[in-house]
Design a protein around this motif. Sequence first.
Motif, PDB file in Angstrom:
ATOM      1  N   UNK A  92       0.778  -1.241  -0.025  1.00 35.30           N
ATOM      2  CA  UNK A  92      -0.013   0.068   0.199  1.00 35.30           C
ATOM      3  C   UNK A  92       0.824   1.391   0.039  1.00 35.30           C
ATOM      4  N   UNK A  93       1.751   1.212   0.846  1.00 41.21           N
ATOM      5  CA  UNK A  93       2.761   2.450   1.133  1.00 41.21           C
ATOM      6  C   UNK A  93       3.468   2.803  -0.410  1.00 41.21           C
ATOM      7  N   UNK A  94       3.907   1.660  -1.221  1.00 40.02           N
ATOM      8  CA  UNK A  94       4.471   1.708  -2.400  1.00 40.02           C
ATOM      9  C   UNK A  94       3.348   2.258  -3.331  1.00 40.02           C
ATOM     10  N   UNK A  95       2.134   1.837  -3.402  1.00 40.88           N
ATOM     11  CA  UNK A  95       1.256   2.019  -4.489  1.00 40.88           C
ATOM     12  C   UNK A  95       1.005   3.548  -4.144  1.00 40.88           C
ATOM     13  N   UNK A  96       0.749   4.260  -3.033  1.00 43.15           N
ATOM     14  CA  UNK A  96       0.543   5.391  -2.523  1.00 43.15           C
ATOM     15  C   UNK A  96       1.724   6.355  -3.137  1.00 43.15           C
ATOM     16  N   UNK A  97       2.699   5.825  -2.788  1.00 46.24           N
ATOM     17  CA  UNK A  97       4.042   6.645  -3.491  1.00 46.24           C
ATOM     18  C   UNK A  97       3.902   6.823  -5.031  1.00 46.24           C
ATOM     19  N   UNK A  98       3.884   5.622  -5.697  1.00 39.60           N
ATOM     20  CA  UNK A  98       3.718   5.800  -7.160  1.00 39.60           C
ATOM     21  C   UNK A  98       2.453   6.641  -7.448  1.00 39.60           C
ATOM     22  N   UNK A  99       1.372   6.535  -6.748  1.00 41.09           N
ATOM     23  CA  UNK A  99       0.308   7.395  -7.108  1.00 41.09           C
ATOM     24  C   UNK A  99       0.536   8.808  -7.032  1.00 41.09           C
ATOM     25  N   UNK A 100       1.353   9.037  -6.284  1.00 36.88           N
ATOM     26  CA  UNK A 100       1.482  10.496  -5.938  1.00 36.88           C
ATOM     27  C   UNK A 100       2.492  10.899  -6.917  1.00 36.88           C
ATOM     28  N   UNK A 101       3.381  10.196  -7.132  1.00 32.23           N
ATOM     29  CA  UNK A 101       4.588  10.485  -8.237  1.00 32.23           C
ATOM     30  C   UNK A 101       3.696  10.614  -9.575  1.00 32.23           C
ATOM     31  N   UNK A 102       2.799   9.865  -9.935  1.00 27.66           N
ATOM     32  CA  UNK A 102       2.082  10.043 -11.187  1.00 27.66           C
ATOM     33  C   UNK A 102       1.310  11.312 -11.333  1.00 27.66           C
ATOM     34  N   UNK A 103       0.626  11.571 -10.150  1.00 24.46           N
ATOM     35  CA  UNK A 103      -0.080  12.792  -9.957  1.00 24.46           C
ATOM     36  C   UNK A 103       0.764  14.367 -10.406  1.00 24.46           C
ATOM     37  N   UNK A 104       1.882  14.042 -10.105  1.00 23.63           N
ATOM     38  CA  UNK A 104       2.791  15.503 -10.323  1.00 23.63           C
ATOM     39  C   UNK A 104       3.071  15.369 -11.809  1.00 23.63           C
ATOM     40  N   UNK A 105       2.761  16.732 -12.200  1.00 23.83           N
ATOM     41  CA  UNK A 105       2.879  17.200 -13.456  1.00 23.83           C
ATOM     42  C   UNK A 105       4.607  16.620 -13.711  1.00 23.83           C
ATOM     43  N   UNK A 106       4.878  16.115 -14.800  1.00 29.31           N
ATOM     44  CA  UNK A 106       6.413  15.518 -15.549  1.00 29.31           C
ATOM     45  C   UNK A 106       7.098  16.897 -15.619  1.00 29.31           C
ATOM     46  N   UNK A 107       8.430  16.877 -15.089  1.00 30.71           N
ATOM     47  CA  UNK A 107       9.112  17.896 -15.232  1.00 30.71           C
ATOM     48  C   UNK A 107       9.465  18.177 -16.791  1.00 30.71           C
ATOM     49  N   UNK A 108       9.234  19.661 -17.227  1.00 32.55           N
ATOM     50  CA  UNK A 108       9.416  19.927 -18.653  1.00 32.55           C
ATOM     51  C   UNK A 108       8.222  19.675 -19.492  1.00 32.55           C
ATOM     52  N   UNK A 109       7.080  19.088 -18.993  1.00 33.08           N
ATOM     53  CA  UNK A 109       5.919  18.798 -19.788  1.00 33.08           C
ATOM     54  C   UNK A 109       4.911  19.997 -20.021  1.00 33.08           C
ATOM     55  N   UNK A 110       4.762  20.438 -21.064  1.00 31.76           N
ATOM     56  CA  UNK A 110       3.885  21.627 -21.331  1.00 31.76           C
ATOM     57  C   UNK A 110       2.375  21.280 -21.325  1.00 31.76           C
ATOM     58  N   UNK A 111       2.005  20.160 -21.140  1.00 31.76           N
ATOM     59  CA  UNK A 111       0.497  19.780 -20.791  1.00 31.76           C
ATOM     60  C   UNK A 111       0.276  18.460 -21.178  1.00 31.76           C
ATOM     61  N   UNK A 112      -1.023  17.972 -21.133  1.00 30.10           N
ATOM     62  CA  UNK A 112      -1.467  16.767 -21.136  1.00 30.10           C
ATOM     63  C   UNK A 112      -1.750  16.475 -22.944  1.00 30.10           C
ATOM     64  N   UNK A 113      -1.313  15.119 -23.468  1.00 32.06           N
ATOM     65  CA  UNK A 113      -1.515  15.148 -24.655  1.00 32.06           C
ATOM     66  C   UNK A 113      -2.917  14.815 -24.980  1.00 32.06           C
ATOM     67  N   UNK A 114      -3.655  15.213 -26.012  1.00 31.39           N
ATOM     68  CA  UNK A 114      -5.104  14.863 -26.277  1.00 31.39           C
ATOM     69  C   UNK A 114      -5.047  13.624 -27.445  1.00 31.39           C
TER      70      UNK A 114
END
Length: 114
Positions: A92-114
Amino acid sequence: MPPESPSHATDRFDDDDYPAYTMGRAAEMIGATAGFLRAIGDARLITPLRSEGGHRRYSRYQLRIAARARELVDGGTPIEAACRIVILEDQLEEALRLNEQLRRPAAGRSGVDS
């Protein structure tokens, strides 16, 4: 292969996954017995590495896991159940950590692809 420099050898002790502790020392550090460490190994909660001589060696990460299992067992939880609880808590701790990591915008990313 050249011998390790003293500073490089010392750096490994800062590594949570480095198997620095013998069974006796590990048991002493978590207030348990060698038999307890063998039992949680048999239950596949932790798998200690083996020295060249075949002796079990434990990392700090494994000792934290073992200490949590000992707390549950000391509270009356059967060892098999304690091991399963600790495994699920760790997952659970690992899943929460990964979930938080995925929720943060990627560095240098200008937006979400459509």
